[in-house]
Design an enzyme around this catalytic site. Structure first.
Site, mmCIF file in Angstrom:
data_model
loop_
_atom_site.group_PDB
_atom_site.id
_atom_site.type_symbol
_atom_site.label_atom_id
_atom_site.label_comp_id
_atom_site.label_asym_id
_atom_site.label_seq_id
_atom_site.Cartn_x
_atom_site.Cartn_y
_atom_site.Cartn_z
ATOM 1 N N GLU A 266 0.937 -1.381 0.149
ATOM 2 C CA GLU A 266 -0.012 -0.174 -0.063
ATOM 3 C C GLU A 266 0.760 1.149 0.079
ATOM 4 O O GLU A 266 0.500 2.386 -0.160
ATOM 5 C CB GLU A 266 -1.157 -0.064 1.297
ATOM 6 C CG GLU A 266 -1.923 -1.092 1.044
ATOM 7 C CD GLU A 266 -2.894 -0.959 0.160
ATOM 8 O OE1 GLU A 266 -3.281 0.284 -0.471
ATOM 9 O OE2 GLU A 266 -3.569 -1.880 -0.607
ATOM 10 N N GLU B 273 8.333 -22.112 7.036
ATOM 11 C CA GLU B 273 8.741 -21.158 8.006
ATOM 12 C C GLU B 273 9.978 -21.776 8.928
ATOM 13 O O GLU B 273 10.493 -20.964 9.530
ATOM 14 C CB GLU B 273 7.582 -20.643 9.010
ATOM 15 C CG GLU B 273 7.108 -21.847 9.843
ATOM 16 C CD GLU B 273 5.972 -21.726 10.649
ATOM 17 O OE1 GLU B 273 6.330 -21.719 12.028
ATOM 18 O OE2 GLU B 273 4.926 -21.066 10.138
#
Length: 302
Positions: A85, A116
């Site tokens: 954004e 992960e």
């Protein structure tokens, strides 16, 4: 052994919510809502730490450094959501953004099992991006123990990059790995271990604060206005014209012409509307973009 000594509060079950699946739906929703409020409240004690990290990051980034996010699962996706954004909102260049997500881009849409746990993959991602002293890496992990994210932070720090970390558990390796550790102590989840809820909410809100503060210190906001936003549709064009009109003190027609002449660059259009010729305005924004506010005040009083 470490997990036994320091159990993760984000993984523990809240005894007060043990029967939540049997409660009336409205009661369950209200309880989860209260949890969301608690999650945001957990940021309150960390605002000073967030501000210090933002100031250090803005200084380190300068005019060429890259801002990056590292994480896995929900935490990684929240980081990507925050980062992407910055380009439409503040005009932050896409080439100055990087995302290190365990499992790669595929992990944005679906879980990549085991990704992960690979610390070396995190280190390799940072090495491959040739991170250095002008760059900033934000590592996010609810548990504070995610090997991929810790590896990325450790590699970045060893290369002289500025490192910031967000953990939802205290006394964790993730906090130790960064120069600016930030603890979001969100506690137990309504559904034990579902860190997409309280932990995810706190991470999203805290990252919003951090990245927006960085953009403030980078000079990309003027009097609360997104003066460096990308104009990509009719709504944003109308907003851009309004900003030029308000800042320069001209009517919408003049503002619209200046904005089109400036290639829809709002800051350049403001300078044009205030009397600079287009070439001079573009040169000023190219050479001293952070001096926009001072230049506006100078032009207003001449």
């Amino acid at each position: 052994m470490r997990d036994r000594l320091y159990p993760m509060s984000t993984e523990t079950a809240d005894p007060n919510l043990a029967e939540i699946d049997r409660w009336p739906t409205e009661r369950a929703v209200m309880a989860m809502f209260e949890g969301q409020r608690e999650a945001v409240a957990s940021i309150g004690s960390q605002t000073e730490a967030i501000a210090r990290a933002a100031e250090a990051a803005a200084e380190r980034l300068g005019d060429a450094g890259r801002l990056a996010y590292a994480g896995a699962g929900t935490s990684g996706r929240v980081g990507v959501q925050d980062g992407v954004e910055l380009t439409p909102t503040f005009g932050w260049p896409e080439e100055r953004l990087a995302f290190f997500l365990a499992g790669g881009e595929t992990a944005m849409m679906r879980a990549v099992e085991g990704a992960e746990d690979d610390a070396e993959a995190g280190r390799a991602a940072v090495r491959d991006a040739a991170f250095g002293q002008c760059d900033v890496l934000i590592g996010v992990a609810a548990s504070g123990r995610t090997p991929y994210t810790i590896g990325a932070l450790e590699e970045a720090r060893s290369r002289g990059s500025l490192t910031i970390s967000f953990s939802c558990n205290p006394d964790t390796p993730l906090l130790e790995a960064a120069e600016h550790p930030i603890l979001l102590d969100t506690g137990s989840e309504a559904v034990a271990g579902s860190t997409r809820m309280k932990a995810g909410t706190a991470q999203k809100a805290a990252l919003n604060l951090l990245s927006t503060a960085i953009m403030l210190r980078q000079g990309l906001v003027y009097r609360g206005l997104m003066v460096n936003m990308r104009i990509s549709n009719a709504k944003l064009l109308k907003r851009g014209i309004a900003m030029v009109s308000e800042i320069a003190g001209v009517d919408d027609a003049v503002a619209g012409i200046a904005l089109e002449d400036a290639g829809r660059d709002i800051r350049t259009a403001v300078l044009v509307a205030l009397g600079l010729d287009l070439a001079d305005a573009r040169q000023r924004m190219a050479e001293t973009p952070r001096e926009f506010a001072a230049l506006v005040e100078q032009l207003r009083t001449r």
